[in-house]
Design an enzyme around this catalytic site. Structure first.
Site, PDB file in Angstrom:
ATOM      1  N   GLU A 179      -2.863  11.523   2.953  1.00 37.17           N
ATOM      2  CA  GLU A 179      -3.902  11.340   3.947  1.00 37.17           C
ATOM      3  C   GLU A 179      -3.892  12.547   4.867  1.00 37.17           C
ATOM      4  O   GLU A 179      -2.835  13.119   5.169  1.00 37.17           O
ATOM      5  CB  GLU A 179      -3.675  10.086   4.789  1.00 37.17           C
ATOM      6  CG  GLU A 179      -3.891   8.784   4.061  1.00 37.17           C
ATOM      7  CD  GLU A 179      -3.740   7.597   4.996  1.00 37.17           C
ATOM      8  OE1 GLU A 179      -4.756   7.004   5.369  1.00 37.17           O
ATOM      9  OE2 GLU A 179      -2.577   7.277   5.347  1.00 37.17           O
ATOM     10  N   GLU A 215       0.858  -1.187   0.000  1.00 35.31           N
ATOM     11  CA  GLU A 215       0.000   0.000   0.000  1.00 35.31           C
ATOM     12  C   GLU A 215       0.889   1.230   0.000  1.00 35.31           C
ATOM     13  O   GLU A 215       1.865   1.307   0.760  1.00 35.31           O
ATOM     14  CB  GLU A 215      -0.911  -0.004   1.227  1.00 35.31           C
ATOM     15  CG  GLU A 215      -1.771   1.245   1.371  1.00 35.31           C
ATOM     16  CD  GLU A 215      -2.706   1.177   2.575  1.00 35.31           C
ATOM     17  OE1 GLU A 215      -3.080   0.052   2.963  1.00 35.31           O
ATOM     18  OE2 GLU A 215      -3.051   2.234   3.133  1.00 35.31           O
TER      19      GLU A 215
END
Length: 415
Positions: free
Chosen positions: A167, A162
């Protein structure tokens, strides 16, 4: 972010933030950026107001199972949650709902939102992945632009890898996080960096990007590097970032890491995406000694289709373009390698017509080749030449083994 697995447990949030703080430094001056080529995929979001997303580029994850993080939203494919605004943006909207329309893991859903992904439409290994985004704001709001390995279905998370490009959690409005997750460094143990600026990121558009090449991933906010990882950062754990990934855009509501909306959180909240662009990775950053292998008959180069180094990929000729898919290294063990795998005769075949594929390097003598002074690319086990099937000079012409004849479709040079 994650799909159906725990990502950041509340107990380790403070450790993540502490780690991020230690990594929130700009990159060293003089470090070379990755060699980036032409745009390979993009969406500029220029459709009329209210238009749905382009299904040839994006699909949707749907559901309200908490997504492994105890999130509170139900993801839909409705234009009320994802649509164009007619001003050049995709808008992902998180809404407060009257519980009753959707079932979530905790009961009737309080919120809806959208999660778009390219798993079925586009994947790529290496290159530049960038989006210009105006994020939403508020306690419990969790926007993200991120990627997962295309082998999720077979190896699962975190083995597929990932890459979190961007974010933000609402309680830290000025801070962007960039993270990788893999086996032994997942969830709260992800390798995380951050950058904090002087005003909330939600106040305007910013560009969020990674430059990804073999053995290196670098994060940028508005063109300024703030985080860099390589295999040496993993403490001996496995690097799982040498295969294609797909992209995801979403706005989550609540979860173990950001916490949950409170009385200060206003709805709806919107994430505006001006563009998403992906560029290829060129030979300028390829491994030392790597070169293209060009055919004398076609003038085209031996190529991994789609830059997807899956086992069994049928090698082809394609316009020479300097990408990692055409950067071959002649190793000391007699193998010819690109994108971490070896040129290989299918099933160790030796007969005329045996396909020449890409396969994980396995030590089998069948994977040994040599390029001789006459320009013949010879498989040593078969004592046959790499040949372009049917003398096809066009893009997509497939490779095979055949008796060495001296023909131009069997002649190759390193360039």
């Amino acid at each position: 972010m994650g799909i159906t697995y725990a990502r950041r447990a509340a107990a380790v949030v403070s450790a993540v933030v502490a780690l991020a703080a230690t990594l929130a430094l700009p990159g060293s001056a003089g470090r070379a950026e990755a060699a980036i080529g032409a745009i390979t995929w993009q969406d500029e979001f220029n459709a009329p107001a209210g238009a749905p997303v382009d299904r040839s580029r994006w699909r949707f994850d749907i559901g309200g199972g908490g997504w492994g993080n105890n999130e509170r939203q139900y993801y839909t494919d409705s234009t009320s949650n994802a649509a164009h605004d007619g001003q050049g943006n995709l808008v992902i909207t998180a809404r407060r709902e009257n519980p009753g329309n959707y079932q979530c893991h905790y009961g009737r859903c309080e919120y809806t939102s959208a999660r778009l992904l390219t798993a079925a439409t586009f994947t790529q290994a290496y290159g530049r992945f960038e989006a210009r985004i105006k994020i939403p704001r508020g306690q419990g709001i969790w926007p993200a632009f991120w990627m997962l390995g295309n082998d999720m279905g077979s190896v699962g998370w975190p083995n597929a890898g990932e890459i979190d490009i961007m974010e933000n959690i609402g309680r830290e409005p000025n801070t962007v996080y960039g993270t990788i997750h893999g086996p032994g460094y997942s969830g709260g143990g992800g390798i995380t960096g951050s950058r904090t600026i002087g005003q909330p990121l939600a106040d305007g558009f910013h560009t969020y990007r990674v430059d990804w090449e073999p053995n290196s991933i670098v994060w940028y906010l508005d063109g300024v590097e703030y985080h860099r990882v390589d295999p040496g950062r993993l403490g001996g754990n496995r690097w799982v970032f040498d295969h294609p990934f797909f992209m995801i855009l979403n706005v989550a509501v609540g979860g173990n890491w950001p916490g949950y909306p409170d009385a200060t959180t206003q709805f709806p909240q919107q994430m505006l995406v001006d563009y998403v662009r992906v560029s290829g990775y060129t030979s300028g950053g390829n491994p030392p000694g790597a070169s293209a292998i060009r055919g004398a008959h076609s003038g085209r180069c031996i190529d991994i289709p789609g830059a997807d180094p899956v086992d069994g990929a049928k090698l082809q000729i394609w316009d020479c373009n300097g990408t990692a898919a055409q950067a071959w290294t002649f190793a000391s063990d007699g193998t010819i390698r690109a994108m971490g795998k070896c040129m290989d005769p299918a099933w160790a075949g030796t007969a005329n017509g045996t396909e020449v594929n890409l396969v994980t390097c396995n030590g089998n003598p069948a994977q040994r080749f040599t390029l001789n002074a006459a320009g013949d690319l010879v498989n040593l086990s078969a004592n046959r030449c790499v040949d372009v099937r049917d003398w096809n000079p066009n893009n997509g012409g497939k490779l095979q083994l055949w008796d060495c004849s001296g023909g131009a479709n069997q002649k190759w040079s390193r360039v």
